[in-house]
Design an enzyme around this catalytic site. Sequence first.
Site, short mmCIF file in Angstrom:
data_model
loop_
_atom_site.label_atom_id
_atom_site.label_comp_id
_atom_site.label_asym_id
_atom_site.label_seq_id
_atom_site.Cartn_x
_atom_site.Cartn_y
_atom_site.Cartn_z
N CYS A 86 0.83 -1.21 0.00
CA CYS A 86 0.00 0.00 0.00
C CYS A 86 0.87 1.26 0.00
CB CYS A 86 -0.96 -0.05 1.18
SG CYS A 86 -2.33 1.10 1.05
N HIS A 203 -3.59 -5.76 1.14
CA HIS A 203 -2.85 -5.95 2.39
C HIS A 203 -2.77 -7.42 2.79
CE1 HIS A 203 -2.45 -1.73 3.78
NE2 HIS A 203 -3.46 -1.55 2.95
N GLU A 205 -0.90 -8.66 5.03
CA GLU A 205 -0.70 -8.76 6.49
C GLU A 205 -2.02 -8.67 7.26
OE1 GLU A 205 -0.64 -6.10 4.84
OE2 GLU A 205 -0.70 -4.27 6.03
#
Lengths: 229, 81
Positions: A86, A203, A205
């Site tokens: 990002c 994302h 994560e």
Amino acid sequence: MKWGVVTFPGSLDDRDALFALRDVLEQDAELLWHKDRDLRNADCVVLPGGFSYGDYLRCGAMARFSPVMESVVDFARRGGLVLGICNGFQILCEAHLLPGALTRNRSLSFICERIIVKVENSQTPFTCAADSGELLRLPIKHGEGRYVAPADELRRMEDRGQILLRYVDQNGEATDSANPNGSTHCIAGVANDTFNVFGLMPHPEHAVEPMLGGDDGIRIFRSIIQSLG
Amino acid sequence: MLVKVFITPKRGVLDPQGRAIEHSLKSLGFNNVGQVRMGKYIELEVAAASSEEAASEVKRMCDQLLANSVIEDYRLEVERA
């Protein structure tokens, strides 16, 4: 292997990345401060999401000049693995470690939703634990994620297989309605031409446990572990 | 010297802000309006012996930081402060 996750002023997802690496994947990982030039022997450096330096001027434009980025650029030029998520993707483009740029979403709205991406090239350190054509469900949350690059550069990137992830519908088709932000060619993630630097808007994560709504993000981290293992 | 920097999205790069402004103006009845491009304006005070020196200094600033050549064009105006 060892991971370094950079914290810039305004980073938001550095601790989420650390959680994914340490708690879920049981990796040796630590935070790197933006003022330090020492990457502490990291084998892979992660530039996390957020709003580094307030996103002043352009997203990622200021972070590029932080002391840690001098080391990250050197590290990448020597072939070290760098993952930008990002805001990290925006920083990598501003630092010229990745081609192209990320611009305001077509809708002008900040988008926060779950999307589907297709793995377009699984022969890279960032995607080798997935299959080419595999669909991953990942969250996105950004206002400036519309990927653009000059036409001749895009052609070279497509030819070399540098487009690693593309926004697609449930059937794996890169349609306009499956493209959340208006990115050129539905591009969600790209690598450099030596395939050691990877930036993506989704994302991984935030998608590492079923409790978080899915764990497809693990594929990206596992790929990196596998490629260095 | 006072240097004024005008930064605009490159032609051919989709400018959703410019497009939204264009639509709003048309809905207000400004039907003569064509394409709208929305950019940034930056004013810099620069110590320099001449306008040329100030301009070349700010051009380097634009190339290194102020503008992103992938998506933006810029032009400069120099005024004696």
